[in-house]
Scaffold this active site. Structure first.
Site, PDB file in Angstrom:
ATOM      1  N   HIS A 143      -1.896  -7.905   3.354  1.00 39.90           N
ATOM      2  CA  HIS A 143      -2.748  -6.960   4.084  1.00 39.90           C
ATOM      3  C   HIS A 143      -2.305  -5.536   3.808  1.00 39.90           C
ATOM      4  O   HIS A 143      -1.397  -5.026   4.464  1.00 39.90           O
ATOM      5  CB  HIS A 143      -2.728  -7.268   5.587  1.00 39.90           C
ATOM      6  CG  HIS A 143      -3.193  -8.651   5.890  1.00 39.90           C
ATOM      7  ND1 HIS A 143      -2.330  -9.712   6.026  1.00 39.90           N
ATOM      8  CD2 HIS A 143      -4.443  -9.151   5.999  1.00 39.90           C
ATOM      9  CE1 HIS A 143      -3.042 -10.819   6.230  1.00 39.90           C
ATOM     10  NE2 HIS A 143      -4.319 -10.511   6.216  1.00 39.90           N
ATOM     11  N   GLU A 371      -0.856   5.362   1.800  1.00 39.74           N
ATOM     12  CA  GLU A 371      -1.586   6.108   2.850  1.00 39.74           C
ATOM     13  C   GLU A 371      -3.088   6.000   2.663  1.00 39.74           C
ATOM     14  O   GLU A 371      -3.832   6.929   2.971  1.00 39.74           O
ATOM     15  CB  GLU A 371      -1.194   7.590   2.837  1.00 39.74           C
ATOM     16  CG  GLU A 371       0.261   7.830   3.111  1.00 39.74           C
ATOM     17  CD  GLU A 371       0.562   7.863   4.589  1.00 39.74           C
ATOM     18  OE1 GLU A 371      -0.348   7.646   5.389  1.00 39.74           O
ATOM     19  OE2 GLU A 371       1.738   8.081   4.908  1.00 39.74           O
TER      20      GLU A 371
HETATM   21  P1  TGC Z   1     -11.944   0.283  11.891  1.00 41.99           P
HETATM   22  O1  TGC Z   1     -12.725  -0.763  12.602  1.00 41.99           O
HETATM   23  O2  TGC Z   1     -12.657   1.309  11.082  1.00 41.99           O
HETATM   24  O3  TGC Z   1     -11.004   1.051  12.927  1.00 41.99           O
HETATM   25  C1  TGC Z   1     -10.192   0.366  13.852  1.00 41.99           C
HETATM   26  C2  TGC Z   1      -9.920   1.319  14.997  1.00 41.99           C
HETATM   27  O4  TGC Z   1      -9.164   2.441  14.500  1.00 41.99           O
HETATM   28  C3  TGC Z   1      -9.901   3.660  14.723  1.00 41.99           C
HETATM   29  N1  TGC Z   1      -9.647   4.500  13.546  1.00 41.99           N
HETATM   30  C4  TGC Z   1      -8.826   5.530  13.564  1.00 41.99           C
HETATM   31  N2  TGC Z   1      -8.101   6.060  14.560  1.00 41.99           N
HETATM   32  C5  TGC Z   1      -7.333   7.125  14.258  1.00 41.99           C
HETATM   33  N3  TGC Z   1      -7.257   7.644  12.996  1.00 41.99           N
HETATM   34  C6  TGC Z   1      -7.955   7.106  11.980  1.00 41.99           C
HETATM   35  N4  TGC Z   1      -7.838   7.607  10.746  1.00 41.99           N
HETATM   36  C7  TGC Z   1      -8.787   6.007  12.227  1.00 41.99           C
HETATM   37  N5  TGC Z   1      -9.606   5.232  11.469  1.00 41.99           N
HETATM   38  C8  TGC Z   1     -10.119   4.307  12.287  1.00 41.99           C
HETATM   39  C9  TGC Z   1     -11.345   3.231  14.862  1.00 41.99           C
HETATM   40  O5  TGC Z   1     -12.070   4.164  15.595  1.00 41.99           O
HETATM   41  C10 TGC Z   1     -11.188   1.912  15.595  1.00 41.99           C
HETATM   42  O6  TGC Z   1     -10.900   2.202  16.950  1.00 41.99           O
HETATM   43  P2  TGC Z   1     -11.416   1.216  18.116  1.00 41.99           P
HETATM   44  O7  TGC Z   1     -10.968   1.882  19.357  1.00 41.99           O
HETATM   45  O8  TGC Z   1     -12.908   1.147  17.946  1.00 41.99           O
HETATM   46  O9  TGC Z   1     -10.744  -0.104  17.861  1.00 41.99           O
HETATM   47  O10 TGC Z   1     -10.852  -0.460  11.003  1.00 41.99           O
HETATM   48  P3  TGC Z   1     -11.030  -1.355   9.710  1.00 41.99           P
HETATM   49  O11 TGC Z   1     -10.256  -2.609   9.956  1.00 41.99           O
HETATM   50  O12 TGC Z   1     -12.467  -1.475   9.323  1.00 41.99           O
HETATM   51  O13 TGC Z   1     -10.243  -0.515   8.589  1.00 41.99           O
HETATM   52  C11 TGC Z   1     -10.690   0.740   8.224  1.00 41.99           C
HETATM   53  C12 TGC Z   1      -9.835   1.346   7.075  1.00 41.99           C
HETATM   54  C13 TGC Z   1     -10.000   0.523   5.819  1.00 41.99           C
HETATM   55  C14 TGC Z   1     -10.365   2.722   6.846  1.00 41.99           C
HETATM   56  C15 TGC Z   1      -8.368   1.466   7.469  1.00 41.99           C
HETATM   57  O14 TGC Z   1      -7.847   0.280   7.893  1.00 41.99           O
HETATM   58  C16 TGC Z   1      -7.518   2.120   6.406  1.00 41.99           C
HETATM   59  O15 TGC Z   1      -7.336   3.315   6.460  1.00 41.99           O
HETATM   60  N6  TGC Z   1      -6.905   1.359   5.395  1.00 41.99           N
HETATM   61  C17 TGC Z   1      -5.910   1.918   4.517  1.00 41.99           C
HETATM   62  C18 TGC Z   1      -4.550   1.428   4.956  1.00 41.99           C
HETATM   63  C19 TGC Z   1      -3.490   2.470   4.816  1.00 41.99           C
HETATM   64  O16 TGC Z   1      -3.757   3.655   4.683  1.00 41.99           O
HETATM   65  N7  TGC Z   1      -2.251   2.048   4.896  1.00 41.99           N
HETATM   66  C20 TGC Z   1      -1.168   2.969   4.843  1.00 41.99           C
HETATM   67  C21 TGC Z   1       0.134   2.272   5.180  1.00 41.99           C
HETATM   68  S1  TGC Z   1       1.439   3.425   5.557  1.00 41.99           S
HETATM   69  C22 TGC Z   1       1.830   4.104   4.075  1.00 41.99           C
HETATM   70  O17 TGC Z   1       1.232   3.897   3.076  1.00 41.99           O
HETATM   71  C23 TGC Z   1       2.980   4.999   4.108  1.00 41.99           C
HETATM   72  S2  TGC Z   1       3.425   5.662   2.608  1.00 41.99           S
HETATM   73  C24 TGC Z   1       4.327   6.925   3.203  1.00 41.99           C
HETATM   74  C25 TGC Z   1       5.120   7.681   2.251  1.00 41.99           C
HETATM   75  O18 TGC Z   1       6.033   7.120   1.605  1.00 41.99           O
HETATM   76  O19 TGC Z   1       4.881   8.920   2.193  1.00 41.99           O
HETATM   77  P1  FAD Z   2      -4.878  -3.600  -1.955  1.00 41.57           P
HETATM   78  O1  FAD Z   2      -5.323  -3.341  -0.559  1.00 41.57           O
HETATM   79  O2  FAD Z   2      -4.698  -5.016  -2.369  1.00 41.57           O
HETATM   80  O3  FAD Z   2      -5.918  -2.891  -2.929  1.00 41.57           O
HETATM   81  C1  FAD Z   2      -5.984  -3.197  -4.315  1.00 41.57           C
HETATM   82  C2  FAD Z   2      -7.198  -2.474  -4.894  1.00 41.57           C
HETATM   83  O4  FAD Z   2      -8.393  -2.930  -4.242  1.00 41.57           O
HETATM   84  C3  FAD Z   2      -7.127  -0.965  -4.654  1.00 41.57           C
HETATM   85  O5  FAD Z   2      -7.634  -0.285  -5.768  1.00 41.57           O
HETATM   86  C4  FAD Z   2      -8.074  -0.761  -3.471  1.00 41.57           C
HETATM   87  O6  FAD Z   2      -8.661   0.536  -3.463  1.00 41.57           O
HETATM   88  C5  FAD Z   2      -9.124  -1.837  -3.732  1.00 41.57           C
HETATM   89  N1  FAD Z   2      -9.810  -2.227  -2.491  1.00 41.57           N
HETATM   90  C6  FAD Z   2      -9.263  -2.803  -1.390  1.00 41.57           C
HETATM   91  N2  FAD Z   2     -10.210  -2.977  -0.449  1.00 41.57           N
HETATM   92  C7  FAD Z   2     -11.370  -2.519  -0.957  1.00 41.57           C
HETATM   93  C8  FAD Z   2     -12.703  -2.396  -0.470  1.00 41.57           C
HETATM   94  N3  FAD Z   2     -13.037  -2.783   0.768  1.00 41.57           N
HETATM   95  N4  FAD Z   2     -13.630  -1.868  -1.274  1.00 41.57           N
HETATM   96  C9  FAD Z   2     -13.317  -1.440  -2.508  1.00 41.57           C
HETATM   97  N5  FAD Z   2     -12.068  -1.508  -3.047  1.00 41.57           N
HETATM   98  C10 FAD Z   2     -11.123  -2.041  -2.267  1.00 41.57           C
HETATM   99  N6  FAD Z   2       3.032   0.935   3.631  1.00 41.57           N
HETATM  100  C11 FAD Z   2       3.606   1.053   4.854  1.00 41.57           C
HETATM  101  O7  FAD Z   2       3.157   0.451   5.826  1.00 41.57           O
HETATM  102  N7  FAD Z   2       4.689   1.863   5.033  1.00 41.57           N
HETATM  103  C12 FAD Z   2       5.246   2.564   4.025  1.00 41.57           C
HETATM  104  O8  FAD Z   2       6.223   3.288   4.239  1.00 41.57           O
HETATM  105  C13 FAD Z   2       4.683   2.430   2.720  1.00 41.57           C
HETATM  106  N8  FAD Z   2       5.273   3.054   1.660  1.00 41.57           N
HETATM  107  C14 FAD Z   2       4.813   2.793   0.392  1.00 41.57           C
HETATM  108  C15 FAD Z   2       5.518   3.279  -0.700  1.00 41.57           C
HETATM  109  C16 FAD Z   2       5.091   2.971  -1.991  1.00 41.57           C
HETATM  110  C17 FAD Z   2       5.891   3.453  -3.162  1.00 41.57           C
HETATM  111  C18 FAD Z   2       3.908   2.225  -2.192  1.00 41.57           C
HETATM  112  C19 FAD Z   2       3.410   1.927  -3.562  1.00 41.57           C
HETATM  113  C20 FAD Z   2       3.200   1.756  -1.105  1.00 41.57           C
HETATM  114  C21 FAD Z   2       3.648   2.010   0.200  1.00 41.57           C
HETATM  115  N9  FAD Z   2       3.008   1.464   1.315  1.00 41.57           N
HETATM  116  C22 FAD Z   2       3.547   1.590   2.559  1.00 41.57           C
HETATM  117  C23 FAD Z   2       1.883   0.547   1.117  1.00 41.57           C
HETATM  118  C24 FAD Z   2       0.568   1.240   0.814  1.00 41.57           C
HETATM  119  O9  FAD Z   2       0.031   1.846   1.949  1.00 41.57           O
HETATM  120  C25 FAD Z   2      -0.375   0.181   0.231  1.00 41.57           C
HETATM  121  O10 FAD Z   2       0.107  -0.117  -1.078  1.00 41.57           O
HETATM  122  C26 FAD Z   2      -1.801   0.645   0.180  1.00 41.57           C
HETATM  123  O11 FAD Z   2      -2.333   0.795   1.482  1.00 41.57           O
HETATM  124  C27 FAD Z   2      -2.703  -0.313  -0.628  1.00 41.57           C
HETATM  125  O12 FAD Z   2      -2.486  -1.637  -0.269  1.00 41.57           O
HETATM  126  P2  FAD Z   2      -2.215  -2.739  -1.421  1.00 41.57           P
HETATM  127  O13 FAD Z   2      -1.154  -2.230  -2.305  1.00 41.57           O
HETATM  128  O14 FAD Z   2      -2.019  -4.031  -0.737  1.00 41.57           O
HETATM  129  O15 FAD Z   2      -3.552  -2.765  -2.264  1.00 41.57           O
END
Ligand code: TGC
Ligand code: FAD
Length: 392
Positions: A143, A371
């Site tokens: 996920h 992110e």
């Molecule tokens: P969805 O049904 O759209 O939303 C669920 C609930 O969340 C609310 N919401 C937000 N609230 C605050 N800020 C936002 N940006 C929000 N976006 C949505 C929404 O209103 C809803 O609230 P409620 O009260 O109705 O339940 O959720 P979904 O399951 O359809 O997913 C939407 C999606 C795909 C946009 C979201 O899940 C997403 O942004 N996916 C990307 C995941 C991601 O960014 N992961 C990052 C992991 S952390 C990381 O990568 C750290 S790297 C850090 C580093 O090293 O610098």
């Molecule tokens: P996937 O979700 O499997 O996506 C694979 C491909 O499919 C992508 O191109 C994506 O855009 C595409 N895709 C997925 N869903 C859809 C859709 N609905 N429609 C069209 N295209 C789609 N996470 C944390 O929680 N904490 C951290 O500190 C953190 N640090 C990180 C540091 C590094 C160096 C890296 C590489 C990642 C880190 N992450 C962290 C995780 C990061 O947030 C995820 O890698 C990112 O959210 C994407 O998830 P995934 O790698 O599983 O790719």
């Protein structure tokens, strides 16, 4: 690496839009990067090691909790100051900026916004000073883009919670003192839990063989029947919106940070193009190289203005999540394209560690994915403007 001769491009006099405090904070971060990051970072990236000795310096320039109130040890600054600090740090290296943005936006922010007063007092001052380093566990092996599907879960055992599951790709995990972990309760609702290093059943194996973000430590979080004290749950917000709210803050920082990486690549390429002679002339005198450089400064200027305007909107509490997505997506894409073009301007030298460009380019491959991926942010914009959800 050759000497850091960085001169920040400011083609549209954006400095005029900054306060004296912004400039002081920015200049302190810029000087620190020049003195303490540039001389060492290439070596640490080559060794794939996080330079732990920089933690105190990061705390000293206010990079841990720039906007967290001073009563909790933060710097009490505004959002533009936060952005400027991220820009300067990422000018040095995206991995170092990762450590700072995870600490500030993904660990301190949720404790400050969703935590109890006791949690704020216990953790925030230590995180601000760098005595504690934190990490943020949202992503799981199955996920990533869809965090709402997470399977990490906890059960209420009466006097404690029992946490099971695994998180993957977690920045800072291998050496973090605490982790803010998102997990489902028995009803399937998502909550944040503070897990401390040393809790039985909690381990953080490091992820090796990365070609990107090599100076940042990435790892897994594994929870095997971890007993988490009840006072460690974040009480004030639950549901997927809670972690996504933290992401808004971190994505905002990345929108600024990417500008820093792009500025460094542009500045390096510009200097090289004026000095490198081929066919009896500086390569910067050829139209093809000028096209690259002119397009770079145009894109940097647009990205600087986007970041600044987003900072104003966030200071006023008016920035939407979709606006933040647009800036993160645009600015990281801009930076990665500039890194690729800048690398070409340096010819063969561009692939060496003598210059920062290749490291920035490889780092940005992570930044464009974490992110929220480039595609996910586009879909967020698509949903915002059409009202139609194309995720599922
Ligand atoms: P969805 O049904 O759209 O939303 C669920 C609930 O969340 C609310 N919401 C937000 N609230 C605050 N800020 C936002 N940006 C929000 N976006 C949505 C929404 O209103 C809803 O609230 P409620 O009260 O109705 O339940 O959720 P979904 O399951 O359809 O997913 C939407 C999606 C795909 C946009 C979201 O899940 C997403 O942004 N996916 C990307 C995941 C991601 O960014 N992961 C990052 C992991 S952390 C990381 O990568 C750290 S790297 C850090 C580093 O090293 O610098
Ligand atoms: P996937 O979700 O499997 O996506 C694979 C491909 O499919 C992508 O191109 C994506 O855009 C595409 N895709 C997925 N869903 C859809 C859709 N609905 N429609 C069209 N295209 C789609 N996470 C944390 O929680 N904490 C951290 O500190 C953190 N640090 C990180 C540091 C590094 C160096 C890296 C590489 C990642 C880190 N992450 C962290 C995780 C990061 O947030 C995820 O890698 C990112 O959210 C994407 O998830 P995934 O790698 O599983 O790719």
């Amino acid at each position: 690496m050759s000497k850091d001769l960085f001169q920040a491009p400011d083609y549209y006099q954006i400095d005029d839009l900054l306060s004296e405090e912004h400039k002081l904070v920015r200049d302190a971060a810029r000087e620190w990067v020049k003195r303490d990051i540039s001389p060492i970072i290439e070596d640490y990236a080559q060794k794939a090691e996080f330079p732990k000795q920089i933690i105190k310096g990061l705390a000293d320039i206010g990079a841990f909790g720039p906007y967290i109130p001073e009563k909790y040890g933060g710097a009490g600054l505004d959002q533009i100051a936060y952005g400027l600090i991220m820009q300067e740090i990422e000018r040095g290296d995206s991995g170092v900026r990762s450590t700072a943005s995870v600490q500030s936006s993904l660990v301190m922010y949720p404790i400050w916004k969703y935590g109890s007063e006791a949690q704020c007092e216990k953790y925030l001052p230590k995180l601000a000073s760098g005595e504690f380093i934190g990490c943020f566990g949202l992503t799981e092996p199955d996920h990533g883009s869809n965090p709402g599907g997470m399977v990490t879960n906890f059960k209420d055992m009466g006097d404690h919670y029992l946490l099971n599951g695994a998180k993957m790709w977690i920045s800072n995990a291998p050496f973090a003192d605490i982790a803010v972990v998102w997990a489902k309760d028995e009803t399937g609702r998502i909550h944040g839990l503070i897990v401390e290093r040393g809790m039985e059943g909690f381990s953080t194996p490091e992820t090796h063989n990365k070609w990107s973000l090599r100076a940042s430590a990435t790892g897994e979080l594994i929870f095997d029947n971890v007993k988490v004290p009840k006072e460690n749950i974040l009480p004030k917000k639950s549901g997927l919106g809670a972690p996504l709210g933290c992401l808004d803050s971190a994505r905002f920082g990345i929108a600024w940070g990417a500008v820093g990486a792009a500025m460094d690549c542009y500045d390096t390429a510009l200097r090289y193009a004026k000095e490198r002679i081929q066919f009896g002339k500086p390569i910067g005198s050829f139209q093809l190289q000028q096209k690259k450089l002119a397009e770079m400064i145009t894109e940097i200027t647009k990205a600087q203005l986007l970041a600044w305007r987003l900072g104003v909107l966030r200071n006023e509490g008016r920035a939407t999540s979709a606006q933040i997505s647009m800036a993160k997506r645009n600015n990281v894409d801009m930076a990665i394209k500039i890194a690729r073009e800048a690398r070409q301007i340096l010819g063969g030298m561009g692939i060496t560690g003598e210059y920062s460009i290749m490291r920035h380019m490889m780092n940005l491959e992570s930044v464009i994915t974490y992110e929220g991926t480039h595609d996910i942010h586009l879909l967020i914009t698509g949903l915002d403007i059409t009202g139609l959800n194309a995720f599922k």
